[in-house]
Write an enzyme that holds these catalytic residues in place. Structure first.
Site, mmCIF file in Angstrom:
data_model
loop_
_atom_site.group_PDB
_atom_site.id
_atom_site.type_symbol
_atom_site.label_atom_id
_atom_site.label_comp_id
_atom_site.label_asym_id
_atom_site.label_seq_id
_atom_site.Cartn_x
_atom_site.Cartn_y
_atom_site.Cartn_z
ATOM 1 N N GLU A 258 -16.786 18.488 61.671
ATOM 2 C CA GLU A 258 -16.888 19.521 60.648
ATOM 3 C C GLU A 258 -16.657 18.965 59.244
ATOM 4 O OE1 GLU A 258 -17.372 22.749 58.474
ATOM 5 O OE2 GLU A 258 -17.783 22.732 60.619
ATOM 6 N N THR A 302 -23.195 25.004 58.526
ATOM 7 C CA THR A 302 -23.000 24.532 59.900
ATOM 8 C C THR A 302 -24.102 25.028 60.825
ATOM 9 O OG1 THR A 302 -20.593 24.313 59.707
ATOM 10 C CG2 THR A 302 -21.481 24.664 61.912
ATOM 11 N N HIS A 419 -12.164 21.850 58.060
ATOM 12 C CA HIS A 419 -12.920 22.874 57.331
ATOM 13 C C HIS A 419 -12.166 23.273 56.069
ATOM 14 C CE1 HIS A 419 -15.163 26.515 56.456
ATOM 15 N NE2 HIS A 419 -15.960 26.311 57.492
ATOM 16 N N ASP A 478 -21.726 17.549 59.850
ATOM 17 C CA ASP A 478 -22.715 18.619 59.695
ATOM 18 C C ASP A 478 -23.139 18.842 58.252
ATOM 19 O OD1 ASP A 478 -20.190 19.645 59.074
ATOM 20 O OD2 ASP A 478 -20.661 21.650 59.773
ATOM 21 N N HIS A 479 -22.221 18.685 57.310
ATOM 22 C CA HIS A 479 -22.548 18.903 55.887
ATOM 23 C C HIS A 479 -21.398 18.383 55.037
ATOM 24 C CE1 HIS A 479 -19.694 22.253 55.989
ATOM 25 N NE2 HIS A 479 -20.354 22.756 57.010
#
Length: 719
Positions: A258, A302, A419, A478-479
């Site tokens: 994440e 996500t 996150h 993911d990013h």
């Protein structure tokens, strides 16, 4: 002062007061929060006037009310509603560097779990100014310092203000078109619409586009698939014989890191290595690690990353495909492909609620057989963050269910501890964070280090259980974790490991550019195959759209018959033009951002001429077509008209994510001696005791308090 009070005690005076105050609040957002890229006197002029037309139009609705008891509540409701819209965009922009679309708003219920914590972390002291005027006005009205004007307004006044608003907007649009021709028809990006026309105009414009997409979807026909099919087949890259099928029959374990960015690999802060275990995996000769791999997510973040990895198609240009279209979307995704081609069982392990990003519906349409979401774990007390079960506990507690999956399996782990806003309880980490003046940036290193430890514990279990040798393990970010608005603060840490960040120059904080922002969009992508000896760092450029065809070819499955928009990263025909969701792109030689071209060797702006100019135009056309074809496929749901030879359309009605463990046990019992689960291979003995973690919460008793609201739309229990 008395003269001022007397003027605002008239309806028109009150109207102009609210319009003026809202105009000031909008400018506050423009200057303090949004990065609109304004340059030149003409653009500044347009930006200063663009809030006025729509504000006059909206607030002017109240002028049609004859009675004072209707006029005042109505205009205040319009003011409050518009302020809410403005402030939501401010909060959203601080996190996503983008503006809220209608799709984002409509899909809010699919992503609201845990957002309250993030929203609080995103607040700033000056936020008070967005609400202060409303509070003061309400207080003055209660104190009767502002009195209701009972005198009726001229009958045509409302119409006159509306007409003036439309005329003013016409001039605004004309000025915008002078500076940026085809602003509306070509939609360069959302920032341009806000810069030239304002937040309200952008919202209306986006609403019209959303309705247009809805109509387009309902009227789509099979014939529209032909152009997409032609593009996909023409864009296909043949597999590399050297790698084709080298992982055939192996379990596939995907670990979703994440918000994990590539710069964390090999980075050091405060004398500490941030991710020592992932560094080891990255440099292993059993790993194909890609150093120029970029995330390509849009507003779906996500969910966009998941969609690309599972389907080989991009997310939507606005909003989340999962949240907006996922419930009724036709997918030809990895779980179904692997099951039908090679008999894979599929499962997702995730410590948040099943409905987050609408996963409980999307996964069924993708063909996932099991989804072990938050309802399957003890998430009480300090075992969770606002986004779900902490990573160390997710990996540990998943073994109860992983051990019963029939092999080969395709299993995805979605971690959450790294996150935003990157909060961890003190007992979870002793990692010393840097002092950049930005708590999110500081703590990002701590949560990344915690994630690194979590993955290490899981790998240790895989080796102890014997699962490691028969698996291919994919790890990907993911990013971004640090948004563009915080990158200058991040750059303050570069001097602590200057050799690691040498490409950003000697003084990155003061010389930060959009080129620097783009380079930080790299995320890790690692394919770890135990037994392989010829791995190493791969320099070719690629992105998340390329993962599925790459994986399928490694497993010995030809991707040619599927509608996928990426290409095999190992193929000699792989396309190294990496498209971003906003139509910017990067290649090995240069980066194109909103029409500005940067040389990747120097990071400096270049003015393309000759062959370079032609190449840039060609690549931009390629990017636009790739995104456009994917959008056509997804927005019109064209896959409902296409079934590849040998592929059976997924029937979502066959899947239910309640009582997952009981279903696994039922399958195992039915197979008997033919069962291939880890549990069966271990002579019907549990492997849970093999898992070791230093997570302090693992020994904590279950409590009544919970940081997340546990729900499973398929059941109230998770057995």
């Amino acid at each position: 002062m008395k003269q001022f009070i007397s003027k605002i005690n008239t309806r028109m005076g009150f109207f102009f007061l609210l319009v003026f105050l809202f105009w000031l609040k909008t400018l506050l957002a423009y200057f303090a929060d949004f990065s609109l890229g304004v340059s030149g006197i003409f653009q500044w002029f347009i930006m200063l006037i663009n809030p006025l037309a729509i504000t006059f139009l909206l607030f002017g609705i109240a002028l049609y009310a004859k009675k004072a008891k209707i006029f005042y509540p109505l205009i205040l409701l319009i003011d409050i509603g518009n302020t809410v819209l403005l402030y939501l965009n401010v909060i959203y922009y601080r996190e996503f560097s983008d503006f809220m679309t209608i799709n984002t708003m409509l899909g809010y219920s699919k992503v609201d779990q845990g957002l309250s914590g993030s929203s609080l972390a995103l607040t700033e002291p000056h936020d008070l100014l967005f609400w202060l005027d409303i509070v003061i006005i309400l207080v003055l009205m209660l104190m009767r310092k502002i009195k209701f004007d009972q005198n009726p307004l001229p009958k045509r006044l409302g119409f006159q203000v509306t007409s003036l608003s439309v005329l003013l907007f016409g001039f605004n649009l004309m000025f915008a078109e002078i500076d940026r021709p085809q602003l509306i028809t070509r939609t360069f990006d959302r920032t341009y619409i806000v810069k030239y026309l304002g937040i309200d105009a952008f919202t209306v414009y986006d609403g019209a586009k959303t309705e247009q997409t809805s109509k387009m979807r309902s009227s789509a026909t099979k014939s529209e698939l032909k152009s997409v099919e032609k593009y996909v087949h023409g864009h296909y890259a043949k597999s590399n014989k050297k790698y084709y099928g080298i992982a055939k029959g192996k379990n596939v374990i995907v670990i979703h890191l994440e918000s994990f960015q590539q710069f964390l690999i090999d980075d050091k802060v405060e004398g500490q290595t941030v991710t020592p275990f992932l560094n080891k995996i990255y440099h292993s000769k059993s790993t194909y690690a890609f150093s120029n791999f970029f995330h390509q997510v849009g507003q779906g973040k996500t969910s966009d990353a998941e969609n690309m990895l599972e389907t080989g198609t991009f997310g939507l240009p606005e909003g989340s495909l999962f949240a907006q279209l996922g419930t009724n979307q036709t997918f030809q995704a990895a779980p179904a492909i692997l099951n039908q081609e090679q008999g894979y069982t599929s499962a997702v392990f995730h410590g948040n609620v099943a409905s987050f990003w609408n996963r409980n519906n999307v996964y069924k349409n993708m063909g996932y057989q099991y989804f072990f979401s938050a309802s399957y774990y003890d998430t009480s007390g300090d075992k969770s963050t606002g986004y779900g079960l902490k990573d160390k506990l997710l990996f540990k507690d998943s073994i109860k269910y992983l051990q019963y999956l029939q092999q080969p399996f395709y299993a995805k782990y979605i971690t959450v501890s790294n996150h935003f806003p990157f909060d961890l309880d003190k007992e979870d980490s002793s990692f010393k964070v840097p002092n950049t003046g930005n708590s999110s940036v500081n703590n990002y290193f701590k949560t990344a280090n915690y994630l690194d430890q979590s993955v290490k514990e899981f790998f240790t279990f895989l080796k102890k259980s014997g699962l490691y040798d028969n698996s291919v393990i994919i790890l990907y970010g993911d990013h971004y974790g640090i948004s563009n608005s915080d990158n200058k603060d991040l750059a303050k840490t570069f001097s602590q490991d200057s050799s690691h960040f040498k490409s950003y120059g000697s003084d990155p904080v003061d010389n930060w550019t959009d080129w620097d922002n783009t380079q930080l969009q790299r995320v890790p992508f690692m394919i770890h195959i135990p037994g392989v000896k010829n791995g190493g760092i791969q320099k070719q450029y690629g992105g998340e759209i390329d993962v599925l065809p790459t994986l399928l070819h490694l497993l010995g499955i030809n991707s040619k018959k599927y509608m996928q928009f990426g290409t095999d990263l190992f193929s000699s025909q792989h396309d190294q033009v990496v498209a971003f969701r906003n139509q910017n792109y990067i290649t090995p030689n240069y980066t194109s951002i909103s029409g500005t071209v940067y040389d990747n060797n120097t990071g400096q702006v270049v003015t393309p001429t000759g062959s370079l100019k032609k190449q840039i135009a060609k690549d931009q056309k390629k990017v636009n077509k790739q995104l456009g074809m994917s959008d056509s496929l997804n927005e019109k749901n064209l896959l409902r008209f296409y079934t590849p030879k040998g592929f059976k359309a997924v029937n979502s009605q066959l899947y239910n994510y309640a009582n997952g463990l009981n279903k696994e046990l039922a399958v195992q019992k039915k197979l008997g001696l033919k069962s291939t689960s880890m549990y069966s291979n271990n002579r019907d003995r549990s492997l849970e005791d093999l898992y070791k973690t230093d997570a302090p919460e693992a020994s904590h008793s279950k409590s009544k308090n919970n940081r997340i609201q546990i729900t499973n739309p398929d059941s109230n229990s998770g057995n």
